[in-house]
Design a protein around this motif. Structure first.
Motif, mmCIF file in Angstrom:
data_model
loop_
_atom_site.group_PDB
_atom_site.id
_atom_site.type_symbol
_atom_site.label_atom_id
_atom_site.label_comp_id
_atom_site.label_asym_id
_atom_site.label_seq_id
_atom_site.Cartn_x
_atom_site.Cartn_y
_atom_site.Cartn_z
ATOM 1 N N GLU A 182 0.855 -1.188 0.000
ATOM 2 C CA GLU A 182 0.000 0.000 0.000
ATOM 3 C C GLU A 182 0.887 1.233 0.000
ATOM 4 N N PHE A 183 0.418 2.267 -0.673
ATOM 5 C CA PHE A 183 1.197 3.495 -0.741
ATOM 6 C C PHE A 183 0.382 4.669 -0.223
ATOM 7 N N THR A 184 1.072 5.596 0.403
ATOM 8 C CA THR A 184 0.399 6.768 0.951
ATOM 9 C C THR A 184 0.134 7.759 -0.184
ATOM 10 N N GLU A 185 -0.728 8.738 0.079
ATOM 11 C CA GLU A 185 -1.032 9.768 -0.923
ATOM 12 C C GLU A 185 0.241 10.506 -1.330
ATOM 13 N N GLU A 187 3.312 9.346 -1.384
ATOM 14 C CA GLU A 187 4.110 8.494 -2.281
ATOM 15 C C GLU A 187 3.507 8.460 -3.683
ATOM 16 N N LYS A 188 2.173 8.485 -3.756
ATOM 17 C CA LYS A 188 1.520 8.456 -5.063
ATOM 18 C C LYS A 188 1.757 9.760 -5.824
ATOM 19 N N THR A 189 1.655 10.898 -5.121
ATOM 20 C CA THR A 189 1.823 12.190 -5.812
ATOM 21 C C THR A 189 3.273 12.456 -6.186
ATOM 22 N N TRP A 193 5.861 5.621 -5.552
ATOM 23 C CA TRP A 193 5.243 4.293 -5.573
ATOM 24 C C TRP A 193 5.804 3.406 -6.680
ATOM 25 N N TRP A 194 6.030 4.014 -7.881
ATOM 26 C CA TRP A 194 6.528 3.168 -8.976
ATOM 27 C C TRP A 194 7.965 2.721 -8.712
ATOM 28 N N GLU A 272 -5.992 -0.749 -5.688
ATOM 29 C CA GLU A 272 -6.401 0.630 -5.414
ATOM 30 C C GLU A 272 -7.880 0.831 -5.741
#
Length: 475
Positions: A182-185, A187-189, A193-194, A272
């Motif tokens: 799972e990734f935090t917001e 990390e996603k922005t 994450w990738w 997700e």
């Protein structure tokens, strides 16, 4: 907790003292041989003298991340720059935890922050985490206590500390049935994450290649071993070497590595999506919802890449000269058996996700809670060995539960390629194995399967750590 650091560094910081003077005093205290730089052994000894408890590699990580001129030590400017940058990160984390902006963190804010990251813990466990940071016993942590606790801890954010408690892509034992990362917001922005997925995929590829001979042995025994044909590990390897030489031990490994990337990507995207659909409250997910989302994501990914699973089994079991490569294998299966052949064994494979992921997650949560209740008094950071131990035990328990379904799947995938083999559906195959070989017939090949767990996890971890470092993901 660390009186020397508090006295030297934090008392003056509370007043509007000169931070650089405090850095100077701290640097002078750590630089025991007075050569103008702090190396790993000095930092480790200094932290121990101050009563700071950290993981074995913490000092090395601090030196590596601050050492810009690569001379294996931090001079005063590097030391100051590291502390200033580290403090900025700690300040951001502190603010994200301080939900009501009162300048203090209480145990309910810790519990809430963990819940936001998909990790449910009890109030008691949240209190224990808080107590491990709380110096003055007020059951709340202010900025100075937070900074003091994490000043010499390379984990800069709550997300990084939480990652210790979560299943990670690092634990690749070749069975891709686990709940995804799972990734935090944040990390996603930021696109981190990738990089995490890439590090995990690379770790999986190297790990699977390293343990491929044991994996091939497992498949070989699942399909060919029986009461009348007892294949031992040594005998099986001799047979393989005699038939195809040393390189034959890696048959099927190419496609096994190739399927990591599409499977990881599909699983992550599906996870997700399912989390949003299943979460009872937006942005928060309970453990049972996480399990359901993970199982559905696993099923979606497996459905998409399942033809590659069938080809992996056929290529692993092939005789010398049977197929020239994976495209030749696909072409021959399609011509001889049709499209349906690419989904043989699909039902037991999908059913197997539920006991594997469920038991894996349940055991992991239980081990984590036991560790927290017994040892969280000193630190909320369990360290690498605890992480690997929990992950290895939980994955092994998950495998034990789902192994008979994995064996049925492999036999169904291999049926058409075996001469004179009867094409049996799942139910009849289970019945036949139980009648001819008994209950333990469903566990053929489990020895090489268990033998590969520890080397697979170890290789994965080493590669994952190096990849994270190379991609600029500090832990």
């Amino acid at each position: 907790m660390y009186p020397a650091v508090r006295k030297l560094f934090f008392t003056d910081c509370r007043c509007a003292g000169d931070p650089s003077k405090n850095y100077e005093e701290l640097f002078a205290k750590l630089d025991t041989n007075k050569d103008g730089k702090v190396d790993v052994s000095e930092l480790r000894a200094g932290m121990a003298a101050m009563g700071i408890q950290t993981g074995k590699r913490a000092a090395q990580k601090i030196i590596s991340s601050g050492d810009k001129d690569k001379d294996d030590g931090l001079d005063f400017s590097e030391f100051t720059k590291y502390l200033k940058e580290h403090e900025k990160k700690l300040r951001l984390t502190f603010k994200s935890l301080d939900k009501n902006n009162d300048g203090k963190i209480d145990y309910m804010e810790i519990k809430q922050s963990l819940a936001d990251l998909g990790m449910d813990i009890s109030k008691e466990d949240a209190k224990k985490i808080l107590e491990s940071i709380d110096v003055d016993g007020t059951m709340s942590v202010d900025w100075n206590e937070w900074r003091e606790h994490f000043l010499f801890n390379p984990a800069t954010s709550l997300q990084e500390i939480i990652r210790y408690w979560k299943h990670s892509t690092v634990l690749d034992i070749g069975d891709s049935l686990t709940i995804p990362d799972e990734f935090t917001e944040e990390e996603k922005t930021t696109g981190m994450w990738w990089k995490q997925l890439m590090a995990g995929a690379m770790a999986g590829a190297v790990s699977r290649t390293g343990t491929a001979p044991l994996d091939r042995m497992k498949v070989f025994m699942q399909v060919h071993a029986s009461k009348s044909n007892k294949i031992s590990l040594v005998g099986g390897f001799k047979q393989m070497l005699k038939e195809g030489g040393v390189t034959s031990l890696w048959r099927g490994n190419g496609i096994n590595v190739l399927k990591i990337a599409p499977e990881t990507a599909i699983k992550f995207m599906a996870y997700e999506r399912y989390k949003k659909l299943l979460a009872s409250e937006p942005g928060k997910i309970q453990t049972h919802e996480r399990f359901m989302a993970g199982s559905l994501a696993g099923a979606t990914a497996q459905t998409a890449i399942y033809p590659m699973e069938v080809m992996k089994t056929r290529l692993t079991l092939r005789k010398t000269g049977q197929y020239s490569g994976m495209f030749d294998c696909a072409k021959k299966i399609l011509k001889k058996e049709g499209v349906k052949a690419f989904y043989k064994g699909y039902v037991p494979n999908i059913i197997g996700i539920i006991p594997y992921a469920g038991i894996d997650l349940a055991v992991y949560e239980s081990l984590k809670n036991i560790w927290l209740s017994k040892y969280a008094k000193d630190t909320a950071n369990p360290g690498v060995l605890v992480l690997l131990g929990c992950g290895t035990i939980s994955s092994t328990c998950g495998q034990l539960a789902s192994y008979p379904l994995a064996l049925i799947r492999t036999r169904m995938q291999a049926q058409a390629s075996l001469e004179g083999s009867e094409q049996l559906p799942m139910g009849r195959m289970v019945k036949k194995i139980l009648e001819k070989e008994g209950f333990f017939g469903l566990y053929r090949g489990i020895l090489p399967n268990f033998m590969k767990v520890i080397p697979a996890v170890s290789i994965s971890y080493v590669v994952y750590e190096n990849m994270r470092s190379g991609l600029g993901l500090q832990k």
